[in-house]
Motif scaffolding. Structure first.
Motif: not given
Lengths: 154, 154
Positions: A118-129
């Motif tokens: 589930q871990e996904c750097p794409i979403l994490d980056t978009l989320a600013g996390e």
DNA sequence: CTAAACCTTCCCATCGCTGGAATGTCAACC
DNA sequence: GGTTGACATTCCAGCGATGGGAAGGTTTAG
């Protein structure tokens, strides 16, 4: 010649021919008694000119200038070249804008393993996390709205 | 928090926040007694997510998918990566389209002396009057309509 | 005469916004 | 209490270059 034939001969759709007339890019066509538009060879020639100018990305406003330069036998080539050069500069700017976005995007994609986790750097980056978050902010490029292409070969 | 503050905090204009709500990209905001929209931290977070996703060129439809993937803890990173990869592919296609147009345009410009003389290969080519004429036809690319940029800094 | 293939105008949709008008609300100050 | 100014609301319109379609008139061939 009616609009349909003019469209076939020039490669510009009848819709667009009417649109160009309505927006003043081309002069109002002569009409037959019953209201049909009528085109001669000269008009077809102009329409082809417009089609080619569109094909190299000139806007309606720029094409209007090009048309008047075309019709003006006195104009120096300098003016035409300058107009074209300005357009090229704009295009290049758009291209680099898109390229920097594409660059950012491929970075993001490259960092994502893309498997069942589930871990996904794409979403994490978009989320600013995560740490890469400022990386996106740096790309202020956001402001092009390139349109989806229309398929000509539909 | 009212919409104005939410706009400042998220970097998304109030207009756009309303627009996103109207188009269903974000859920309807809670309202105060008098009808003012009210936003919490979570909403701001979402807005920032959207802003960043737009900055890398995702369309509203794609963002909607990204948002639902983001909210779904079960989703595999694979799906996100695939969505992003598709978008990257589209962007690259647009870029090469623009590049081939820019290429054609610079050819044209290069062939134009650009001085006070009237003879101009740029106009001649657009008019289809010279040997390079098929050269433009070859570039069927014409169909992207990248929009002029909006200045964010205004 | 009729059917098909034209043509006409007009309006709607795309996409992601921006702008503005008309109107309502809230907080602060006199 | 009243006024002012900074908010907020909705709705409407436009950008650019097209495509789609409806509702209707015209022309042409069979």
């Amino acid at each position: 010649m009616n609009i349909g034939q003019a469209a076939r001969d020039s490669g510009v759709s009848a819709k667009m021919i009417r649109y160009y007339e309505a927006t003043g890019l081309i002069p109002k066509a002569a009409r037959s008694y019953s209201g049909y538009r009528h085109y001669d060879e000269r008009a077809i020639h102009t329409l082809r000119f417009i089609r080619r100018a569109r094909a190299v990305g000139f806007s309606a406003v720029q094409i209007k200038k090009l048309l008047s330069l075309w019709q003006d036998r006195q104009r120096p080539a300098r003016e035409v070249k300058q107009l074209a050069a300005e357009h090229l500069t704009e295009m290049k700017a758009r291209i680099s804008e898109l390229e920097s976005i594409a660059q950012a995007l491929s970075q993001l994609i490259a960092h994502c393993h893309g498997d069942e986790r589930q871990e996904c750097p794409i979403l994490d980056t978009l989320a600013g996390e995560n740490s890469t978050k400022e990386f996106l902010e740096a790309h202020g490029a956001s402001h092009m709205h390139a349109r989806a292409r229309r398929s000509r070969t539909k």
